[in-house]
Design an enzyme around this catalytic site. Structure first.
Site, PDB file in Angstrom:
ATOM      1  N   ASP A 182      -1.953  23.722  25.012  1.00 35.92           N
ATOM      2  CA  ASP A 182      -1.247  24.206  25.810  1.00 35.92           C
ATOM      3  C   ASP A 182      -0.010  23.468  24.699  1.00 35.92           C
ATOM      4  O   ASP A 182      -0.731  22.483  23.989  1.00 35.92           O
ATOM      5  CB  ASP A 182      -1.137  22.919  26.039  1.00 35.92           C
ATOM      6  CG  ASP A 182      -0.963  22.364  27.312  1.00 35.92           C
ATOM      7  OD1 ASP A 182       0.548  21.898  26.715  1.00 35.92           O
ATOM      8  OD2 ASP A 182      -0.274  21.664  28.519  1.00 35.92           O
ATOM      9  N   PHE A 192      -1.218  38.800  29.773  1.00 33.57           N
ATOM     10  CA  PHE A 192       0.034  38.044  29.325  1.00 33.57           C
ATOM     11  C   PHE A 192       0.859  38.275  28.538  1.00 33.57           C
ATOM     12  O   PHE A 192       1.756  38.525  27.909  1.00 33.57           O
ATOM     13  CB  PHE A 192      -0.092  36.182  29.643  1.00 33.57           C
ATOM     14  CG  PHE A 192       0.368  35.134  29.606  1.00 33.57           C
ATOM     15  CD1 PHE A 192       1.516  34.583  30.476  1.00 33.57           C
ATOM     16  CD2 PHE A 192       0.876  34.897  27.846  1.00 33.57           C
ATOM     17  CE1 PHE A 192       2.611  33.745  30.024  1.00 33.57           C
ATOM     18  CE2 PHE A 192       1.983  34.081  27.791  1.00 33.57           C
ATOM     19  CZ  PHE A 192       2.163  33.377  28.355  1.00 33.57           C
ATOM     20  N   GLU A 193       0.062  38.546  27.032  1.00 33.24           N
ATOM     21  CA  GLU A 193       0.336  38.904  26.131  1.00 33.24           C
ATOM     22  C   GLU A 193       1.518  40.159  26.149  1.00 33.24           C
ATOM     23  O   GLU A 193       2.298  40.411  25.714  1.00 33.24           O
ATOM     24  CB  GLU A 193      -0.497  38.631  25.127  1.00 33.24           C
ATOM     25  CG  GLU A 193      -0.509  39.082  24.069  1.00 33.24           C
ATOM     26  CD  GLU A 193      -1.623  39.102  22.601  1.00 33.24           C
ATOM     27  OE1 GLU A 193      -1.490  39.143  21.562  1.00 33.24           O
ATOM     28  OE2 GLU A 193      -2.733  38.143  22.963  1.00 33.24           O
TER      29      GLU A 193
END
EC number: 2.1.1.33
Length: 240
Positions: free
Chosen positions: A145, A220-221
């Site tokens: 995060d 996601f990448e």
């Protein structure tokens, strides 16, 4: 990040009286059937308890082998792929999100992996209490995060104190591998790690390394790449 706890990062093995700000938020999530199977059937076999003293991982795995620990493995896709691709190595994953733990363990059961164990608690406590100094060949921190707002930067896991904790746990020559898809956080991590003593940046230009082949590309990448988003990998070696 809305919680704090009583056990701060320590670099000398001693507890401190102040409360540490956590770098993660506990999120509630619905379990799929597969995730619940992973927890129910895989939990007793592969989830390790938080210990009060350093764990003998050679005994846990039944052998002495190169050892990698990943902090915050999410749904576990990359860690599962890495463990399956390197059966001669041992892997330890740390994740507080229960659906993610269940998903990883479901994969472990499905693929019959023997070289992966999990902690489902705070990674700082795991490092401080369970992992012996000079015992890890590699520590991975992928897409943590970034805590975008300036007032939340203190909640970022990558700080000088954390870098020192990781350095202690790595063997000489061990690697701290980080990756992020947010350039300001990449710059921040580079600044912190460049200031941390006892490390050498493995990037030829003193900044970022190309994506190593051993780090799988996530869905996601790939989506981010199609949208023109970058990913920055950092590798620092423990020296001295």
């Amino acid at each position: 990040m809305t919680e704090s706890q009583d056990t701060p990062i320590t670099t000398d093995g001693e507890a401190r009286p102040h409360r540490r700000i956590k770098s993660f938020v506990m999120r509630a999530g619905r379990m799929t059937e597969g995730q619940q199977r992973g927890l129910d059937q895989g939990g007793p076999l592969y989830i390790l308890p938080l210990a009060e003293s350093p764990v003998d991982y050679d005994q846990v795995f039944g052998r002495s082998a190169p050892r990698t620990l990943e902090i915050g493995f999410g749904m576990g896709h990359s860690l599962l792929e890495m463990a399956a691709a390197a059966p001669e190595q041992d892997f330890i994953g740390v994740e507080v999100h229960r659906p993610g733990v269940g998903a990883l363990l479901n994969g472990v059961l499905t693929e019959g992996l023997k070289n992966l164990r999990v902690y489902d608690c705070d990674a700082i406590e795991v490092l401080n209490r369970c992992v012996a100094d000079n015992s890890l060949d590699r520590l991975m921190l992928f897409f943590p995060d970034p805590w975008h707002k300036a007032r939340h930067h203190k909640r970022r896991i990558v700080q000088l104190e954390f870098a020192e904790l990781v350095r202690r746990k790595l063997k000489p020559g061990g690697i701290f591998h980080m990756a992020t898809d947010w350039e300001p956080y990449a710059e921040y991590m580079l600044e912190v790690m460049s200031a941390a003593p006892g490390y050498r940046n493995l990037a030829a230009d003193g900044a970022y390394v190309p994506r190593p082949e051993e780090r799988p590309i996530t869905k996601f990448e790939r989506r981010g790449e199609r949208l023109g988003h970058g990913v920055w990998d950092l590798k620092f070696e423990k020296v001295g």
